[in-house]
Design an enzyme around this catalytic site. Structure first.
Site, PDB file in Angstrom:
ATOM      1  N   ARG A  54       1.023  -1.126   0.121  1.00 57.04           N
ATOM      2  CA  ARG A  54      -0.080   0.087  -0.041  1.00 57.04           C
ATOM      3  C   ARG A  54       0.836   1.254   0.184  1.00 57.04           C
ATOM      4  NH1 ARG A  54      -2.774   2.623   4.319  1.00 57.04           N
ATOM      5  NH2 ARG A  54      -4.798   3.502   3.751  1.00 57.04           N
ATOM      6  N   SER A  93     -12.492  -3.310  -3.043  1.00 53.88           N
ATOM      7  CA  SER A  93     -12.996  -2.908  -1.573  1.00 53.88           C
ATOM      8  C   SER A  93     -14.640  -2.850  -1.649  1.00 53.88           C
ATOM      9  CB  SER A  93     -12.298  -1.567  -1.140  1.00 53.88           C
ATOM     10  OG  SER A  93     -11.145  -1.776  -0.904  1.00 53.88           O
ATOM     11  N   LYS A 148      -7.235   3.636   8.831  1.00 48.53           N
ATOM     12  CA  LYS A 148      -8.281   4.021   7.828  1.00 48.53           C
ATOM     13  C   LYS A 148      -9.336   5.023   8.494  1.00 48.53           C
ATOM     14  CE  LYS A 148     -11.254   1.955   4.217  1.00 48.53           C
ATOM     15  NZ  LYS A 148     -10.726   2.803   3.089  1.00 48.53           N
TER      16      LYS A 148
END
Length: 221
Positions: A51, A120, A149
């Protein structure tokens, strides 16, 4: 000489690569990233997603290539977050897209049928629509609130996760706030796997953390 442990891991990963899915922390420097991934793989993670949210594509490619070198020969698939171009540039095993990234239909055309494509899912409508999309698995986010997040659209909780697993024909990976304390409840939903950031990346020993999580999972299977 053949390594039976490695061969067993490769075989297992082909069966269910989603079981213990490491998502890297883009705030960690590259040396920490390499250490964390190497230890986590030794501890039993079955997939690694790199990521990178900082926007520097050169840095992203450098980090993905560093992880790819570590994963070479382990049977652990390398997934690139968000960027199809980066995944193609490094010949990753797949790409994971968010709802605001490239449409999955276009991504599938670009990466081909032999690469993994994840998406997602943040609400019920997206879950329903995903049934007709050319994806391999879904990342259900977020199961619980998590500091990694901050733009959570929906907190599914265990009940929501269980309902989603029952509805979807696609493998579902649970993500968001999952750790050893709530892992039993998450696995009871019959989810295909769990994606973790902090529980492994920020552990004193990523290897031991991954090993403990795998052992905990295997007792529940």
């Amino acid at each position: 000489m053949k390594n039976p442990i490695l061969e067993n891991r490769v075989s297992e990963n082909k069966h269910n690569p989603y079981r213990l899915y490491l998502v890297t922390d883009d705030q960690q420097n590259i040396e920490t990233l390499k250490r964390v991934v190497a230890e986590a793989v030794a501890g039993g993670v079955t997939m690694v997603q790199v990521r990178e949210k900082q926007g520097d594509v050169r840095v992203f490619i450098e980090r993905v290539l560093a992880v790819k070198a570590i994963l070479q020969g382990t049977g652990v698939p390398l997934i690139v977050n968000d960027r199809v171009d980066v995944a193609l540039a490094v010949n990753a095993d797949g790409v994971h897209l968010g709802q605001s990234d490239m449409p999955v239909e276009i991504a599938r055309l670009l990466i081909g049928e032999d690469k993994l494509l994840g998406l997602s899912i943040e609400n019920q409508q997206q879950l329903t629509e995903a049934a007709s999309l050319p994806v391999d698995y879904l990342g259900l986010s977020a199961i619980f609130a998590t500091p990694t997040k901050t733009n959570i659209k929906k907190q599914w909780g265990i009940e929501g996760l269980t309902d989603a697993v029952a509805q979807s024909a696609l493998p579902i990976v649970a993500i968001g706030g999952i750790n050893a304390e709530n892992l039993d409840a998450v696995m009871a939903s019959h989810v295909a796997g769990v994606a973790l950031v902090s529980a492994i990346c920020h552990a004193p020993s990523p290897r031991q953390a991954a090993m403990n999580l795998r052992c905990q999972m295997e007792k529940l299977l």
